[in-house]
Design an enzyme around this catalytic site. Structure first.
Site, PDB file in Angstrom:
ATOM      1  CE1 TYR A 199       0.316   1.904   4.288  1.00  0.00           C
ATOM      2  CE2 TYR A 199       1.181  -0.331   4.377  1.00  0.00           C
ATOM      3  CZ  TYR A 199       1.067   0.938   4.924  1.00  0.00           C
ATOM      4  OH  TYR A 199       1.717   1.243   6.095  1.00  0.00           O
ATOM      5  NE  ARG A 233       6.958   4.214   0.210  1.00  0.00           N
ATOM      6  CZ  ARG A 233       6.752   4.976   1.283  1.00  0.00           C
ATOM      7  NH1 ARG A 233       7.747   5.212   2.129  1.00  0.00           N
ATOM      8  NH2 ARG A 233       5.573   5.523   1.516  1.00  0.00           N
ATOM      9  NE  ARG A 242      -6.199 -19.057   5.059  1.00  0.00           N
ATOM     10  CZ  ARG A 242      -5.145 -19.600   5.669  1.00  0.00           C
ATOM     11  NH1 ARG A 242      -4.815 -20.859   5.412  1.00  0.00           N
ATOM     12  NH2 ARG A 242      -4.419 -18.897   6.518  1.00  0.00           N
ATOM     13  CE  LYS A 264       3.313   3.221   3.136  1.00  0.00           C
ATOM     14  NZ  LYS A 264       3.869   3.442   4.492  1.00  0.00           N
ATOM     15  CD  GLU A 289      10.709   1.868   9.977  1.00  0.00           C
ATOM     16  OE1 GLU A 289      10.645   2.811   9.173  1.00  0.00           O
ATOM     17  OE2 GLU A 289      10.605   0.674   9.636  1.00  0.00           O
ATOM     18  CG  LEU A 314       8.787   2.349   4.319  1.00  0.00           C
ATOM     19  CD1 LEU A 314       8.686   1.197   3.326  1.00  0.00           C
ATOM     20  CD2 LEU A 314       7.390   2.807   4.741  1.00  0.00           C
TER      21      LEU A 314
END
Length: 227
Positions: A33, A52, A100, A148, A181, A206
């Protein structure tokens, strides 16, 4: 005015938006995302955010859900339909819908969701003036936090712990006591000498878009940054 979301090729009312129960993002956090700021109707640093996103998709071998040239138009359209002048636009891409199973499914189409919401710039400005409280928590995330990914449970737990402590952010600290971070931000320390200190952008953090922009601004202002 009701909010509008973009879900897999359709603009739908936000309250009616849904994804399939076997979407791999829902079952495995098998997705990535980006969150972009919207300021005065413009999406801030969109090329860097999409760059990114492209890297995250490549690292996880997830195909683009639409062409790279179309996605910026979709983001702008969602912002426009929601009449967001100042706020955020969120884009999420998952590996798609399949029965799944842990291995990558064959022949599935990536899923795409885009939402936008308004925010109060005055509230953000106030936080800049007053600052926020931060706690530290032990690093317990996977090694590829440079991607991310939507797999954010450690971040959720860290932010909840911060809230319960009366703070607004939690900094992850590794085994040797070094700050890495925050749960939803990069970490910066300003020394008494005015040096900006931050963690090197390798697999341990990140590579934040705001972080990258701060490097550009610091260079123009002649400020020293130490990684």
């Amino acid at each position: 005015m009701p909010r509008i979301a973009y879900v897999n090729g359709r603009y739908v009312a936000h309250v009616e938006a849904s994804v399939h129960i076997e979407d791999r993002g829902f079952q495995f956090a098998d997705g990535v995302y980006e969150v972009c700021e919207v300021a005065r109707g413009f999406i801030v640093d969109m090329p860097r955010h999409l760059g990114r996103l492209k890297r995250s998709l490549k690292e996880l071998s997830i195909a683009w859900p639409v062409s790279e040239g179309v996605l910026p138009m979709l983001l702008r359209e969602v912002v426009r339909r929601n009449r967001v002048v100042n706020g955020l636009v969120y884009v999420q891409v998952t590996r798609g819908v399949a029965s799944r199973d842990f291995v990558f499914p064959a022949g599935t189409k990536s899923a795409l969701v885009i939402t936008a919401r308004k925010a109060d710039p005055a509230a953000a400005a106030k936080r800049v003036e007053t600052g926020i409280k931060v706690i530290t928590v032990p690093e317990n995330r996977w090694d590829r936090v440079d991607i991310k990914s939507t797999g954010l449970l450690p971040n959720v737990l860290a932010k909840q712990k911060a809230k319960e402590a009366g703070a607004q952010e939690a900094w992850f600290v590794d085994a040797d006591g070094t700050v890495k971070e925050g749960g939803s931000s990069n970490a910066w320390i300003v020394t008494r000498d005015g040096v900006l200190v931050t963690r090197p952008a390798e697999h341990g953090i990140l590579r934040g878009i705001t972080r990258t922009t701060l490097f550009d601004v610091a260079a123009r202002l002649g400020l020293k940054i130490e990684e």
